[in-house]
Design an enzyme around this catalytic site. Structure first.
Site, PDB file in Angstrom:
ATOM      1  N   GLY A  31       0.817  -1.120  -0.089  1.00 15.24           N
ATOM      2  CA  GLY A  31       0.106   0.012   0.094  1.00 15.24           C
ATOM      3  C   GLY A  31       0.840   1.326  -0.149  1.00 15.24           C
ATOM      4  O   GLY A  31       1.981   1.097  -0.393  1.00 15.24           O
ATOM      5  N   HIS A  37       4.659   2.078  -8.208  1.00 13.47           N
ATOM      6  CA  HIS A  37       3.609   0.790  -8.055  1.00 13.47           C
ATOM      7  C   HIS A  37       2.744   0.869  -9.384  1.00 13.47           C
ATOM      8  O   HIS A  37       2.427  -0.147  -9.997  1.00 13.47           O
ATOM      9  CB  HIS A  37       2.686   0.898  -7.075  1.00 13.47           C
ATOM     10  CG  HIS A  37       3.508   0.636  -5.565  1.00 13.47           C
ATOM     11  ND1 HIS A  37       3.701   2.028  -4.507  1.00 13.47           N
ATOM     12  CD2 HIS A  37       4.139  -0.438  -4.978  1.00 13.47           C
ATOM     13  CE1 HIS A  37       4.232   1.613  -3.733  1.00 13.47           C
ATOM     14  NE2 HIS A  37       4.620   0.177  -3.938  1.00 13.47           N
TER      15      HIS A  37
END
Ligand code: PAF
Length: 285
Positions: A31, A37
């Site tokens: 996260g 990402h």
């Protein structure tokens, strides 16, 4: 995008795709997602019919004095970014779902020597924790391909080794490091930098580029060069952890004639431990 946190719902979704003969690409995360990402998720879409991402802050890979408790949790914002990038399913399990109701499993993956060097030397148990959670994800998700950022170069190589050793039929792909315009590699931990430290942080990548020049054009001995990198970083205000020059394919010490190298470094700036690396291809001869 489907958001799933339970194993039964996950198995049903994965089973549907598997039965239809569709390919699955997997991008695991903890996260606090940034453009690095998201680039992996977009790259993953080129390799499969469905991209699955996980959000799980894995306690097994944090040491007792590390930042597990203050690691940023930004689930809603992360899901919005994943959905916009074309992710089909996000799996965000609780610790109990991943590791059983007592929260502690007894079967773990031990990676071997590579896990004890470089970052592994200052973070004992870290790579075994990473390998354990990724192996569990691989069993649950059965992806055809999994993508890992090359910013965590050693992690990428450790997971390639683990995948081969345990016989997972999964292709492991490394995604290029995404950088700020001043060269700082994107990292969830950059948020720990003060404004002054943020000004100094790009020196890490600049120093790696300097070292690459020394290797390419001045044939400097790798061990002496690693020491010089640490000295330059210390002068810039970092607290160097390590610098090493290794063979890029397996992170072994380079032997004469090895031309594909990687310079790896980790250094503290305030409470942020920054890591970065640079691949260097020497011209043969
Ligand atoms: O690179 C990370 O964010 C983590 O180490 C990973 C691969 C998601 C495992 O927890």
């Amino acid at each position: 995008m489907r958001q799933i946190d339970e194993l039964a719902a996950l198995r049903a979704a994965i089973g549907e795709w598997r039965q239809a003969g569709e390919r699955i690409a997997f991008v695991p995360t903890m996260g606090n997602l940034h453009a690095g990402h998201i680039a992996l998720v977009e790259q993953a879409a080129n390799h499969a019919d469905h991209v699955v991402s996980s959000i799980f802050v894995n306690p097994l890979q944090f040491g007792p004095d590390e930042d597990l408790d203050r690691y940023p949790r930004t689930y809603q914002a992360d899901c919005a970014k994943l959905a916009a990038a074309g992710c089909a399913l996000v799996f965000a399990p609780t610790i109990e779902t991943m590791y059983g109701s007592s929260g502690s499993i007894t079967t773990t993956v031990s990676v071997g020597e590579l896990a004890t060097e470089l970052c592994g030397a200052s973070r004992p148990g870290h790579f075994d924790g990473v390998a354990t959670v990724v192996a569990r994800f691989f069993n649950l998700l059965q992806p055809d391909v999994a993508l890992f950022g090359k910013k965590d170069y050693q992690q990428w190589r450790v997971l390639e080794q683990m995948t081969a050793d345990l016989g997972f039929p999964i292709e492991i792909i490394g995604g290029e490091t995404v950088r700020e315009s001043d060269g700082l590699a994107l990292s969830s931990r950059n948020g720990y930098l003060s404004a002054d430290e943020r000004g100094v942080a790009p020196e890490l990548y600049a120093t790696l580029n300097w070292a690459a020049e020394q290797l390419r054009y001045h044939h400097v001995d790798p061990k002496a060069l690693a020491e010089a990198v640490n000295a330059r970083l210390a002068e810039a205000g970092f607290r160097p952890d390590y610098c090493a020059i290794r063979r890029s394919k397996d992170l072994f010490e380079p032997a004469t004639g090895d031309n594909d190298l990687v310079i790896l470094a980790a250094a503290w700036l305030g409470r942020a431990r920054l890591i970065d690396n640079l691949e260097v291809e020497l011209t043969a001869g």
